[in-house]
Every structure is written in C-alpha cells, then in structure tokens.
Design a protein around this motif. Structure first.
Motif, PDB file in Angstrom:
ATOM      1  N   MET A 184     -11.532  11.873 -10.678  1.00  0.00           N
ATOM      2  CA  MET A 184     -10.195  11.084 -10.233  1.00  0.00           C
ATOM      3  C   MET A 184      -9.429  10.749 -11.633  1.00  0.00           C
ATOM      4  SD  MET A 184      -9.914   8.146  -7.495  1.00  0.00           S
ATOM      5  CE  MET A 184      -8.182   7.692  -6.758  1.00  0.00           C
ATOM      6  N   ASP A 185      -8.282  11.227 -11.792  1.00  0.00           N
ATOM      7  CA  ASP A 185      -7.566  10.971 -13.059  1.00  0.00           C
ATOM      8  C   ASP A 185      -6.683   9.864 -12.811  1.00  0.00           C
ATOM      9  OD1 ASP A 185      -5.524  12.072 -11.833  1.00  0.00           O
ATOM     10  OD2 ASP A 185      -5.775  13.952 -12.947  1.00  0.00           O
ATOM     11  N   PHE A 186      -5.839   9.528 -13.979  1.00  0.00           N
ATOM     12  CA  PHE A 186      -4.720   8.547 -13.464  1.00  0.00           C
ATOM     13  C   PHE A 186      -3.833   8.783 -12.486  1.00  0.00           C
ATOM     14  CE2 PHE A 186      -0.466   7.073 -14.847  1.00  0.00           C
ATOM     15  CZ  PHE A 186      -0.626   5.843 -14.864  1.00  0.00           C
ATOM     16  N   PHE A 187      -3.454  10.020 -12.598  1.00  0.00           N
ATOM     17  CA  PHE A 187      -2.341  10.334 -11.231  1.00  0.00           C
ATOM     18  C   PHE A 187      -3.024  10.196 -10.085  1.00  0.00           C
ATOM     19  CE2 PHE A 187      -1.062  12.398 -15.363  1.00  0.00           C
ATOM     20  CZ  PHE A 187       0.471  11.657 -15.522  1.00  0.00           C
ATOM     21  N   ASP A 188      -4.295  10.615  -9.845  1.00  0.00           N
ATOM     22  CA  ASP A 188      -4.829  10.649  -8.732  1.00  0.00           C
ATOM     23  C   ASP A 188      -4.931   9.087  -8.178  1.00  0.00           C
ATOM     24  OD1 ASP A 188      -5.424  13.513  -8.127  1.00  0.00           O
ATOM     25  OD2 ASP A 188      -7.229  13.161  -9.431  1.00  0.00           O
ATOM     26  N   SER A 189      -5.153   8.165  -9.131  1.00  0.00           N
ATOM     27  CA  SER A 189      -5.146   6.742  -8.934  1.00  0.00           C
ATOM     28  C   SER A 189      -3.769   6.176  -8.436  1.00  0.00           C
ATOM     29  CB  SER A 189      -5.696   6.110 -10.074  1.00  0.00           C
ATOM     30  OG  SER A 189      -6.804   6.457 -10.556  1.00  0.00           O
ATOM     31  N   ILE A 190      -2.654   6.728  -8.948  1.00  0.00           N
ATOM     32  CA  ILE A 190      -1.469   6.371  -8.530  1.00  0.00           C
ATOM     33  C   ILE A 190      -1.128   6.858  -7.112  1.00  0.00           C
ATOM     34  CG2 ILE A 190       1.055   6.852  -9.053  1.00  0.00           C
ATOM     35  CD1 ILE A 190      -0.256   4.703 -10.967  1.00  0.00           C
ATOM     36  N   LEU A 191      -1.708   8.171  -6.935  1.00  0.00           N
ATOM     37  CA  LEU A 191      -1.478   8.682  -5.694  1.00  0.00           C
ATOM     38  C   LEU A 191      -2.207   8.046  -4.696  1.00  0.00           C
ATOM     39  CD1 LEU A 191       0.032  11.385  -4.319  1.00  0.00           C
ATOM     40  CD2 LEU A 191      -2.026  12.351  -4.540  1.00  0.00           C
ATOM     41  N   LEU A 192      -3.385   7.434  -5.071  1.00  0.00           N
ATOM     42  CA  LEU A 192      -4.029   6.544  -3.757  1.00  0.00           C
ATOM     43  C   LEU A 192      -3.254   5.305  -3.756  1.00  0.00           C
ATOM     44  CD1 LEU A 192      -6.564   6.309  -2.232  1.00  0.00           C
ATOM     45  CD2 LEU A 192      -7.677   5.158  -4.363  1.00  0.00           C
ATOM     46  N   LEU A 193      -2.977   4.620  -4.659  1.00  0.00           N
ATOM     47  CA  LEU A 193      -2.075   3.324  -4.506  1.00  0.00           C
ATOM     48  C   LEU A 193      -0.828   3.576  -3.566  1.00  0.00           C
ATOM     49  CD1 LEU A 193      -2.614   1.794  -8.249  1.00  0.00           C
ATOM     50  CD2 LEU A 193      -3.659   0.930  -5.918  1.00  0.00           C
ATOM     51  N   GLY A 194      -0.228   4.779  -3.914  1.00  0.00           N
ATOM     52  CA  GLY A 194       0.933   5.132  -3.202  1.00  0.00           C
ATOM     53  C   GLY A 194       0.759   5.301  -1.721  1.00  0.00           C
ATOM     54  N   GLY A 195      -0.248   5.932  -1.391  1.00  0.00           N
ATOM     55  CA  GLY A 195      -0.862   6.079  -0.353  1.00  0.00           C
ATOM     56  C   GLY A 195      -1.216   4.856   0.548  1.00  0.00           C
ATOM     57  N   VAL A 196      -1.896   3.741  -0.128  1.00  0.00           N
ATOM     58  CA  VAL A 196      -2.031   2.402   0.476  1.00  0.00           C
ATOM     59  C   VAL A 196      -0.808   1.887   0.775  1.00  0.00           C
ATOM     60  CG1 VAL A 196      -3.270   0.498  -0.212  1.00  0.00           C
ATOM     61  CG2 VAL A 196      -4.436   2.630  -0.584  1.00  0.00           C
ATOM     62  N   SER A 197      -0.034   1.775  -0.277  1.00  0.00           N
ATOM     63  CA  SER A 197       1.292   1.166  -0.058  1.00  0.00           C
ATOM     64  C   SER A 197       1.933   1.816   1.012  1.00  0.00           C
ATOM     65  CB  SER A 197       2.327   1.315  -1.354  1.00  0.00           C
ATOM     66  OG  SER A 197       1.488   0.742  -2.449  1.00  0.00           O
ATOM     67  N   LEU A 198       1.947   3.008   1.349  1.00  0.00           N
ATOM     68  CA  LEU A 198       2.758   3.784   2.366  1.00  0.00           C
ATOM     69  C   LEU A 198       2.219   3.159   3.801  1.00  0.00           C
ATOM     70  CD1 LEU A 198       3.788   7.239   1.326  1.00  0.00           C
ATOM     71  CD2 LEU A 198       5.346   5.316   2.061  1.00  0.00           C
ATOM     72  N   PHE A 199       0.996   3.129   3.769  1.00  0.00           N
ATOM     73  CA  PHE A 199      -0.126   2.589   4.973  1.00  0.00           C
ATOM     74  C   PHE A 199       0.291   1.476   5.233  1.00  0.00           C
ATOM     75  CE2 PHE A 199      -3.582   1.062   7.299  1.00  0.00           C
ATOM     76  CZ  PHE A 199      -3.889   2.138   8.048  1.00  0.00           C
ATOM     77  N   LEU A 200       0.297   0.574   4.448  1.00  0.00           N
ATOM     78  CA  LEU A 200       0.581  -1.037   4.593  1.00  0.00           C
ATOM     79  C   LEU A 200       1.996  -1.121   5.219  1.00  0.00           C
ATOM     80  CD1 LEU A 200      -1.236  -2.762   1.660  1.00  0.00           C
ATOM     81  CD2 LEU A 200      -2.008  -2.301   4.002  1.00  0.00           C
ATOM     82  N   PHE A 201       2.957  -0.309   4.519  1.00  0.00           N
ATOM     83  CA  PHE A 201       4.320  -0.633   5.024  1.00  0.00           C
ATOM     84  C   PHE A 201       4.583   0.101   6.109  1.00  0.00           C
ATOM     85  CE2 PHE A 201       8.660   1.485   5.201  1.00  0.00           C
ATOM     86  CZ  PHE A 201       9.297   0.275   5.256  1.00  0.00           C
ATOM     87  N   GLY A 202       3.866   1.241   6.645  1.00  0.00           N
ATOM     88  CA  GLY A 202       4.051   1.652   7.873  1.00  0.00           C
ATOM     89  C   GLY A 202       3.300   0.726   8.989  1.00  0.00           C
ATOM     90  N   MET A 203       2.303  -0.011   8.800  1.00  0.00           N
ATOM     91  CA  MET A 203       1.719  -0.899   9.663  1.00  0.00           C
ATOM     92  C   MET A 203       2.699  -1.938   9.794  1.00  0.00           C
ATOM     93  SD  MET A 203      -1.364  -0.448  10.685  1.00  0.00           S
ATOM     94  CE  MET A 203      -1.895  -2.342  11.039  1.00  0.00           C
ATOM     95  N   SER A 204       3.323  -2.568   8.915  1.00  0.00           N
ATOM     96  CA  SER A 204       4.237  -3.613   8.897  1.00  0.00           C
ATOM     97  C   SER A 204       5.372  -3.316   9.685  1.00  0.00           C
ATOM     98  CB  SER A 204       4.785  -4.125   7.479  1.00  0.00           C
ATOM     99  OG  SER A 204       5.793  -5.049   7.498  1.00  0.00           O
ATOM    100  N   VAL A 205       6.195  -2.288   9.380  1.00  0.00           N
ATOM    101  CA  VAL A 205       7.202  -1.713  10.274  1.00  0.00           C
ATOM    102  C   VAL A 205       6.811  -1.508  11.841  1.00  0.00           C
ATOM    103  CG1 VAL A 205       8.832   0.219  10.603  1.00  0.00           C
ATOM    104  CG2 VAL A 205       8.260  -0.430   8.290  1.00  0.00           C
ATOM    105  N   MET A 206       5.779  -0.843  11.885  1.00  0.00           N
ATOM    106  CA  MET A 206       5.210  -0.460  13.215  1.00  0.00           C
ATOM    107  C   MET A 206       4.862  -1.968  14.046  1.00  0.00           C
ATOM    108  SD  MET A 206       2.307   1.935  14.872  1.00  0.00           S
ATOM    109  CE  MET A 206       1.004   1.030  14.188  1.00  0.00           C
TER     110      MET A 206
END
Length: 587
Positions: free
Chosen positions: A1-23
């Motif tokens: 898992m490289d740097f860009f995969d880590s950024i992708l994972l954090l982005g996915g978590v952020s979208l998940f949390l934002f979606g939870m909040s909006v919903m």
C-alpha cells in the motif's frame, strides 16, 4: 500500500463520513418536530422506551446523536434519567441498520432482483432521485428526502473507494501481522474503541470494517473484539457533550458507557472463555459484510436481553458514580445548546419555553387587572416577579433562536424561528403593560381614589374581553391552532371599539361632574394598556397564521379580513359584539 493508496483510503473514509452526516441530517429533518415528541413519550414503560430508541435511531442513523439529545433533554429537565435507559438500549440495536444496508454489497447472482438490491447499483438510482428532488422540488419534505438519497449515494461511493484502496493488502505481510495482532481480544478492543473515538460514529466504524473485509481477509477472531471496541468508542460523543451539564445529564452518559462496557465484557468473556476450553474453529474463518452485520446486531441484542431486567441497577450505578450532595438542588438549563445540533428538537424546545412565557404574561395581566378593584402588596410583588421572568426569558430565547437560525434551516423551520422571535417581543411587551396596569392600581390605592360605579361596570366588560383574547391567543399558540388564531382578530376589533366607547363615556361622565380629573388620567392610561395588550395578541395570532401559510402578511391579512365579504370574520365579530357590550349610562 503506497502513499497514493493511503490518500485514496482517507478520501474514501471522508466521503463515507460525509455521506453518513448528510443522510442523518436529511432523515432528522424529515422527522421534524416529532423527534422531541417521540423521545418525550418514553415514559416509565421500559419496553416502550426501548422500541422508541430503536425507531428514533433508525430514523436518524446515529446512536450518538440520539444519546446527545437525551443528555440535552435531561439537562433541561424535560426527561428523567430513568426514562432514558430503555431508549439507550434501543439505540444500540437501531444503529446496526447501516451495517445491514452495506452488507447488501456482498450479494451475488445474475438475476435482476439481486442486481438491483446491490447498493452499488441502487445507489446510482438514489443519486438521480436525490438530485431531482434537490434541484426541482420546492417542497421541504422532498428536499429532505433528496438529502437522504444523495447522502446514501456518497456513503456508498466512499465504501467503493475504501474497498479499492485496500485491495491487495492481503498480500502485504505487515498488514497480515496487524490483523493477527488484533485477534488478541484486548488489542482488538482498544483498536475498535480508538477508531470509533476518532470518527465518533460506530455505524461508520463498522462500515469501514465491512469495506476492509471485502478486500482483505478479516477473521472472526479479529472482527469480534474490534466490533466490541466500536460499541464502547461510540460513547465518546455523548461523553464530550455532557461536559458542563448538570449531574442528571452526566448520569445519562454513565448509563450509556456502563451498558456498552458491560456488554463488551460479557461477549468477550463468553467467546474467548469458551475458546480457551473448547477451541472455536469459527474464530479462524473469514468474515463477510453480512456476517459483520449479523455479529453487530447479535451482540447488541444479546447485551440488551441480558441487561434489560437490570435497568434499575444501571440507574443506581449512575447515581453511585455521580453522587448527589445532601441538600443539593439540581439546576436545569432553560435552553440547552446541545439541542441546536438537532434543529427540529431545538425548535420544539423553544416552543415549550415560549408557552411558559405566554402563561406567565397572561397571569401577570390578569393579576394586575384584579388589583384595580382589590389592591394587595403581595400580588403586586408577584406581578413584578412575572415581568422579571419574562425579561430574562426574552433575553435567553432571543440569543438561542439567533444561534438556531444559523444552523441552515429549511423554510418551514425558518418561519417558525421568525414567528417565535416576534412572539418573544409581544409577550415581553404584554408583561410591561401588566406592570403599567399595576402602577395605575397602585396610584389609585395610594391616593385613595376610586372610579365611579358606571366606570367599574365598563371595566368588568373590558376585563372579560381581555381575559378571553389572552386565553384564545395562548391556546392558539400552544396548540398551533389556526382556527383559534382566526378568532383573535374579530375580538381585537371589538376590544378596540370597547376602548373607544369607554373613552367617550368617560368624557360624558366628566361633563356631568361624576368623575374628577386625577382618576381620569389613570383611566386613560389603563385604556391605552388594555388596547396595547389586545394589539400584541393580534400580532401573535397573525404571525401564527403566516407561519401556517394562511396569512401572507399582517397588513394584507387585516385588509382582506376586515371586509363585509368575509362572512366568517363578520359573524365572529357580531358574536363578540353581542357578548361584550357596555350597558347604557344612566341619563
């Protein structure tokens, strides 16, 4: 898992949390003012409270949010500690619904039904529906539904991104060692607690675990302690929200934490105690999103079933941890700012205080009017006390509602806040006029003055009309009853006519020499105050009709109402004229 995969994972978590909040926000707005009514109906019936906890948490998709509401409601004195325990137990089951929705991702099959049930597919349909509601509908309920649909779509997009970011990690030896380390119950428990404390949502944390399980092999031995840790970590939000609250509110958090800690200890002791005696092969098997949802629900249900009969003991534990000092009085917040995060409940909470204000204002006026005929120092002191309470409540409510208006309210809620801000001013002014009436009564008493017999009869009629318009206005406001509000304006017009008649009749009595100048000044002041009280009642009634989309504006409403063509107004006006009339003066 490289740097860009880590950024992708954090982005996915952020979208998940934002979606939870909006919903969650959309679901809460859809529930509206019913949220407080639902929570307050959690009486001493523990089973009913449990069901309400399940229902409310399913509605807003967050056990933490519900518990924060409970802290606020107890801190305000609206609910008692014992009423919250069943609700807290229910939230632990209600919060598992998110995991069940995400578990549908694991469905396999080629049939249309199976394909349409996969979140990756129906999330796109939700996106189309959600954006349609948000862009093209002016109705608040559809816009709130649009938020729910779009929030879910973003949530599922976050899950997909997380799944892609961690794909291939099963080949990473360091990650495999980490997963094995978390199969240690204590480490797994601590990790689950930590990750949930960071993101402050057990539903989101379980969703992240499900996303990882779709790309990487996670064993039951790892998943079980992590899930138990997540159940404990979800208490952090309520714990933080309880800072600065009274002892009753902090005890709600003690119950919440105790319930989850005891539940986690029972589950882990049972599973790993059994495994120490008879090794359980299932702990080595790989979990799926569906099996995580099952475990999440099963553990919550088991904990509730076992601890449900011990609700009283949990309450006693909270009382033991946070002791009451001898002679100490628990002070409740008049308006708890923790409820601002739930605008629908904050509005209902504000309405409750406004209703109390309206009763205080009415009591002040009625008490002051009674002093004109029968003066009493104690009653006079009480009128000043009422007026002081109204002033303090005005200041508190104004600041609270201004903060509430900054929460991004829908039009309906914004109208309510506007109505309440106007009502605060009207009620405070009614309190001022009550003091003015009191001062007139004091002057009469101190100077040993008295109105004529005919003047007293006129006052009786005016007092009865003022009493009725106050009762009508307060009942209309308390019950949000437009039909009652419509009755205020014709009575207000009749009172205006009465006041004018009383002025003219006073002039006639002066000309006859039946009244002197000094009582005449007091008489004039009283009539002004009565007229102003009636006007403020009219303001409140018209404002309520505006909020309920019955009146477009005060001036427009009055212009349209006071016409011969308005049969309803004309009939009510005639009825009030018959009810409140001044007897002919003796010639």
């Amino acid at each position: 898992m490289d740097f860009f995969d880590s950024i992708l994972l954090l982005g996915g978590v952020s979208l998940f949390l934002f979606g939870m909040s909006v919903m969650s926000t959309g679901l809460e707005k859809s529930a509206g003012g019913r949220m407080q009514m639902i929570l307050q109906s959690a009486t001493s019936n523990r089973f009913k409270a449990f069901l309400l906890g399940v229902a409310v948490t399913c509605l807003i998709q967050s056990s933490s949010a519900v518990t924060v509401m409970l802290v606020g409601l107890v801190n305000s004195g609206i609910m008692q500690l014992g009423q919250t325990i069943g609700v807290i137990m229910g939230t632990n089951i209600g919060t598992t619904i998110t995991a069940w929705i995400i578990s549908l991702t694991g469905l396999t099959g080629s049939s249309f039904i199976i394909k349409i049930l996969k979140p990756d597919n129906f999330a796109q349909i939700f996106a189309v529906i959600g954006i349609g509601f948000m862009m093209f509908s002016k109705k608040e309920k559809k816009q709130s539904a649009g938020e729910v649909f779009l929030g879910f779509t973003v949530l599922m997009a976050g899950i997909a991104i997380m799944r892609d970011a961690v794909s291939g990690l099963e080949q990473n030896e360091a990650f495999r060692n980490l997963m094995v380390a978390f199969s240690n119950p204590l480490l797994g428990l601590l990790f689950g607690t930590f990750i949930t404390c960071v993101i402050q949502s057990s539903s989101a944390a379980v969703g992240i675990l499900q996303a990882i399980s779709m790309a990487v092999g996670v064993s039951y031995g790892t998943a079980i302690p992590v899930i138990m840790g997540m159940k404990i970590g979800t208490c952090i939000t309520a714990t933080l929200s309880s800072l600065g609250t009274n002892k009753s509110a902090r005890r709600v958090v003690v119950v919440h934490v105790s319930f989850n800690v005891i539940g986690a200890c029972m589950v882990l002791t049972s599973v790993y105690g059994t495994n120490a005696i008879y090794p359980l092969p299932i702990l080595q098997e790989i979990v799926t999103p569906a099996s995580i949802a099952i475990m999440h629900t099963l553990f919550a249900a088991a904990t509730t079933i076992i601890l449900f009969p011990f609700a009283k003991q949990l309450e006693k534990l909270a009382l033991f941890v946070i002791k009451e000092q001898a002679g100490e009085i628990t002070r409740h917040e008049v308006l708890d700012e923790r409820l601002l995060s739930s605008p629908a409940i904050a509005i209902a909470h504000s309405h409750n205080l406004l209703v109390k204000m309206s009763h205080t204002a009415r009591n002040a006026v009625l008490l002051a009017m009674g002093l004109i005929e029968d003066y009493d120092d104690k009653a006079a002191y009480l009128v000043h006390e009422y007026e002081d309470v109204l002033d303090k409540n005005e200041d508190t409510l104004n600041r609270y509602l201004v903060k509430l208006s900054a929460q991004g309210l829908h039009d309906g809620d914004s109208w309510k806040v506007s109505e309440y801000l106007h009502a605060i001013g009207d009620l405070e002014r009614i309190g001022d006029h009550a003091v003015n009436i009191l001062e007139s009564a004091q002057e009469l008493n101190e100077k040993k003055l008295e109105f004529s017999a005919e003047a007293k009869k006129d006052l009786e009629v005016a007092h009865a009309a003022i009493r009725e318009i106050l009762n009508l206005t307060i009942s209309a406001f308390e019950e949000n009853d437009s039909e009652l509000a419509k009755q205020v304006e014709p009575l207000e017009e009749v009172i205006d006519g009465l006041i004018e008649q009383m002025r003219n009749r006073h002039i006639i009595r002066l000309q006859r020499g039946e009244c002197s100048i000094v009582p005449g000044f007091i008489w004039s002041d009283l009539l002004i105050d009565y007229e102003r009280v009636s006007d403020h009642c009219s303001n409140m009634a018209v404002c309520l009709l505006q909020t309920n989309n019955i009146a477009k504006g005060r001036h427009v409403y009055l212009a349209e109402t006071r016409t011969p063509e308005n049969i309803e107004f004309t009939e009510m006006h005639a009825a009030y004229q018959t009810k409140y009339f001044l007897a002919n003066q003796e010639s």
